[in-house]
Write an enzyme that holds these catalytic residues in place. Sequence first.
Site, mmCIF file in Angstrom:
data_model
loop_
_atom_site.group_PDB
_atom_site.id
_atom_site.type_symbol
_atom_site.label_atom_id
_atom_site.label_comp_id
_atom_site.label_asym_id
_atom_site.label_seq_id
_atom_site.Cartn_x
_atom_site.Cartn_y
_atom_site.Cartn_z
ATOM 1 N N ASP A 194 0.876 -1.171 0.000
ATOM 2 C CA ASP A 194 0.000 0.000 0.000
ATOM 3 C C ASP A 194 0.914 1.222 0.000
ATOM 4 O OD1 ASP A 194 -3.284 0.127 0.949
ATOM 5 O OD2 ASP A 194 -2.143 2.006 0.804
ATOM 6 N N HIS A 233 -11.468 -10.182 -11.329
ATOM 7 C CA HIS A 233 -12.513 -9.470 -10.595
ATOM 8 C C HIS A 233 -13.095 -10.323 -9.475
ATOM 9 C CE1 HIS A 233 -16.679 -7.369 -10.588
ATOM 10 N NE2 HIS A 233 -15.858 -6.768 -9.769
HETATM 11 P P1 NAD Z 1 -10.323 0.742 -0.723
HETATM 12 O O1 NAD Z 1 -10.475 2.197 -0.823
HETATM 13 O O2 NAD Z 1 -10.849 0.023 0.451
HETATM 14 O O3 NAD Z 1 -8.788 0.367 -0.845
HETATM 15 C C1 NAD Z 1 -7.893 0.930 -1.745
HETATM 16 C C2 NAD Z 1 -6.512 0.865 -1.123
HETATM 17 O O4 NAD Z 1 -5.565 1.166 -2.134
HETATM 18 C C3 NAD Z 1 -6.257 1.847 0.018
HETATM 19 O O5 NAD Z 1 -5.746 1.165 1.131
HETATM 20 C C4 NAD Z 1 -5.224 2.813 -0.552
HETATM 21 O O6 NAD Z 1 -4.343 3.294 0.423
HETATM 22 C C5 NAD Z 1 -4.524 1.926 -1.538
HETATM 23 N N1 NAD Z 1 -3.808 2.609 -2.596
HETATM 24 C C6 NAD Z 1 -4.140 3.726 -3.255
HETATM 25 N N2 NAD Z 1 -3.198 4.022 -4.175
HETATM 26 C C7 NAD Z 1 -2.265 3.055 -4.104
HETATM 27 C C8 NAD Z 1 -1.042 2.802 -4.798
HETATM 28 N N3 NAD Z 1 -0.597 3.617 -5.710
HETATM 29 N N4 NAD Z 1 -0.340 1.705 -4.460
HETATM 30 C C9 NAD Z 1 -0.768 0.872 -3.501
HETATM 31 N N5 NAD Z 1 -1.900 1.095 -2.803
HETATM 32 C C10 NAD Z 1 -2.643 2.158 -3.107
HETATM 33 O O7 NAD Z 1 -10.959 0.153 -2.071
HETATM 34 P P2 NAD Z 1 -11.582 -1.272 -2.344
HETATM 35 O O8 NAD Z 1 -13.023 -1.260 -2.040
HETATM 36 O O9 NAD Z 1 -10.728 -2.310 -1.759
HETATM 37 O O10 NAD Z 1 -11.471 -1.361 -3.937
HETATM 38 C C11 NAD Z 1 -10.262 -1.618 -4.591
HETATM 39 C C12 NAD Z 1 -10.541 -2.013 -6.019
HETATM 40 O O11 NAD Z 1 -11.371 -3.184 -6.043
HETATM 41 C C13 NAD Z 1 -11.293 -0.979 -6.829
HETATM 42 O O12 NAD Z 1 -10.819 -1.025 -8.132
HETATM 43 C C14 NAD Z 1 -12.723 -1.449 -6.779
HETATM 44 O O13 NAD Z 1 -13.507 -1.027 -7.858
HETATM 45 C C15 NAD Z 1 -12.512 -2.932 -6.832
HETATM 46 N N6 NAD Z 1 -13.630 -3.734 -6.301
HETATM 47 C C16 NAD Z 1 -14.250 -3.349 -5.152
HETATM 48 C C17 NAD Z 1 -15.294 -4.109 -4.662
HETATM 49 C C18 NAD Z 1 -15.982 -3.703 -3.398
HETATM 50 O O14 NAD Z 1 -17.111 -4.170 -3.174
HETATM 51 N N7 NAD Z 1 -15.371 -2.927 -2.547
HETATM 52 C C19 NAD Z 1 -15.688 -5.270 -5.337
HETATM 53 C C20 NAD Z 1 -15.007 -5.653 -6.489
HETATM 54 C C21 NAD Z 1 -13.973 -4.868 -6.967
#
Ligand code: NAD
Length: 715
Positions: free
Chosen positions: A344, A451
């Site tokens: 992260d 995904h």
């Molecule tokens: P989140 O906001 O909980 O987590 C994102 C994380 O990425 C954070 O901890 C942030 O600090 C980190 N981050 C940001 N920039 C970064 C970088 N350059 N390098 C490393 N880490 C970095 O988001 P999430 O809900 O976990 O979603 C993440 C991805 O998964 C998105 O693309 C989202 O569309 C996808 N997704 C989410 C869900 C859901 O239900 N939450 C389901 C399927 C897919």
Amino acid sequence: MIYQGKAFKVLEYSEGIAELRFDLEGESVNKFNQLALEDLDQALAAIEQDSAIKGLILSSGKEVFVVGADITEFVANFRLDDDTLFGLVMDVNRLFNRLEDLDIPTVTAINGTALGGGFEVSLATDYRVLSTKGSVGLPEVKLGIFPGWGGTVRLPRITGADNGIEWICTGKTWKPEDALKIGAVDAVVEPEKLMQAAATLLQRCIAGELDFRERKQEKREPLKLPPIEAMMVFETAKPFIAQKAGPHMPAPVTAVKTVQKHASMPRDKALEAEAKNFVKMAKTPVAEALVGLFLSDQFLKKQAKEWIQQSGPVEKTAVLGAGIMGGGIAYQSALKKTPILMKDINQQGIDLGLKEAGKLLSKRVTKGKLDSAGMGEVLNRIMPTLSYGDFGGVDVVVEAVLEKESVKKAVLAEVEEQVRDDAVLSSNTSTISITELAKALKRPENFCGMHFFNPVHMMPLVEVIRGEKTSDETVATVVNYAHKMGKTPIVVNDCPGFLVNRVLFPYFGGFSQLVQDGADFRKIDKVMEHFGMPMGPAYLLDVVGIDTAQHAQKVMEEGYPERMKTEVKTPLNVMFEQERFGQKNGKGFYIYEPDKKGKPRKQVDERAFELLKTVVAEPREFSEEEIIARMMIPLGLETVRTLEEGIVQSAIEADMALVMGIGFPVFRGGILKYIDAMGVDQFVKLADQYAYLGPLYQATDGLRQMAAGGKRFYN
Ligand code: NAD
């Protein structure tokens, strides 16, 4: 050798004792297919004619004992007319009766898993000895049927009605200690002592120390249960079982009724009663759907295996982003023994990811699924980091940073510089085109979508998305990784929404239009839950997050403006504007307050109705039928489009993705199975009836042709 066939052998085990060994030629497991049943008939004939045999051990030449009947034969058999199917079932009953009626002591040595018909055949022998490595059970209700080869007759007579009913109606697989406790088996021994223990039991019978004839007799007589007690057992079981099974699963309750019906009958009559009701269950659409899903699952496993042959190594992986998804991915990978770097950009993120993984692991420890040493091992497989230091040794990277194209492109390009040339990169994006993201990369062939669904540890599906330039080896490697994580991968081609979200949003579109036309969203939720969805659409939107859904909706509108763009404000837009983001901030269509365990509990909020007034017509009553039709048509038609466009390769994959990805009811077998059950022509007619609602309700030309040609999605 007393007899040698393609499934069974009869061998001399020791003097006077024969071994009837099930070892199906050319298969890794034993199952009762037609060939095995015919061969058992021959083997029994050989035993019946050999007067030197004084005792018989039924054994297995495979690692499992017997997995059960051959489910691939169910589809054709269940389509036979009632009398023919009844006849087939009774043929097996006669066969097992012959085993039971041998005038010598018999024992089954259960070395591994004995399920369904595999356990039922053992119930026809006088005794059962189970290896500590084995397990037994009657899982038939999971296929919408119940045991039809004497299971409902013999088990209650051996273990007592209440235990028998529990085993039959839950469909669970039981451990040796459970089986011993209720007398379903007579002894549990170490694997290496199994055959000897079985032989000793027989010798004691031959010596007259044990009365094996009484054992046989007990199973031939009515159930030993005084009438009043019997009434108590059955009448209390029925409502309890009905409630557990839910309104859509008729098999468990029919099983109890069947046991009740034949409780007073001698064996042969009882077996007929069982067979009659078995035929009824086999003919239900639920059985058809569940058997179909079982076979679809086998098909997916086979497909994954084929992909995996082309896979590159998957020994060490990495996830970028330690958020909700990244943390979940790291946990799942580590749990399933693939070490993973979790990167992260800030320590806070990492702490959160680790905390989440720790929480999930503690739960496993509390449930007894893991000990604390095991927990330590899993945690050690997650290597948190703020830098790319160790990325040179990584085989697969999953990007799970925030859902923004520019950020994802930058992060992917950055990580590509840090990994080996042959490493595979993937993105967990929900909405961004894989082909588009690949443009940021020097090696787009090494990139695809991976995904996951939220929560990662619970949701079985992983969509593997092939971009325009993705190579087969990349797909294979990611399929392999998903498989290693215990997930079911389904490979789809790139398009907005991929497969699952692409068909889910038209379903939400159906929901919006219903609400706009005056339907109460609570009623829609109730109807869809009754239909079998795990949660209704309003509730689901709250759980997904109104902001997340609003964002995805926009992407879908851009991707498919001709169908999905709406000129008017939708209920989703209203919630979003009011910053009612759903469960995450405690209010959306419903409001949420934490219950005693801290879990959000849904409550009705009058304010939501007030807010919606600006976009909805006068409240109006909609029939359940209309609600279901208006929700299912857009979902069904969009699924048909993905199939026609080759986004997904087969009806099986489309249906399995919906069952696993959005919880489409299993007893309906998937949306395409649902259309088949209704009749493609009827579905087209229904769509035409609602065509005035707009393009989401326009049947495709392909579907019309299928309807005209009397075609189905499944044959
Ligand atoms: P989140 O906001 O909980 O987590 C994102 C994380 O990425 C954070 O901890 C942030 O600090 C980190 N981050 C940001 N920039 C970064 C970088 N350059 N390098 C490393 N880490 C970095 O988001 P999430 O809900 O976990 O979603 C993440 C991805 O998964 C998105 O693309 C989202 O569309 C996808 N997704 C989410 C869900 C859901 O239900 N939450 C389901 C399927 C897919």
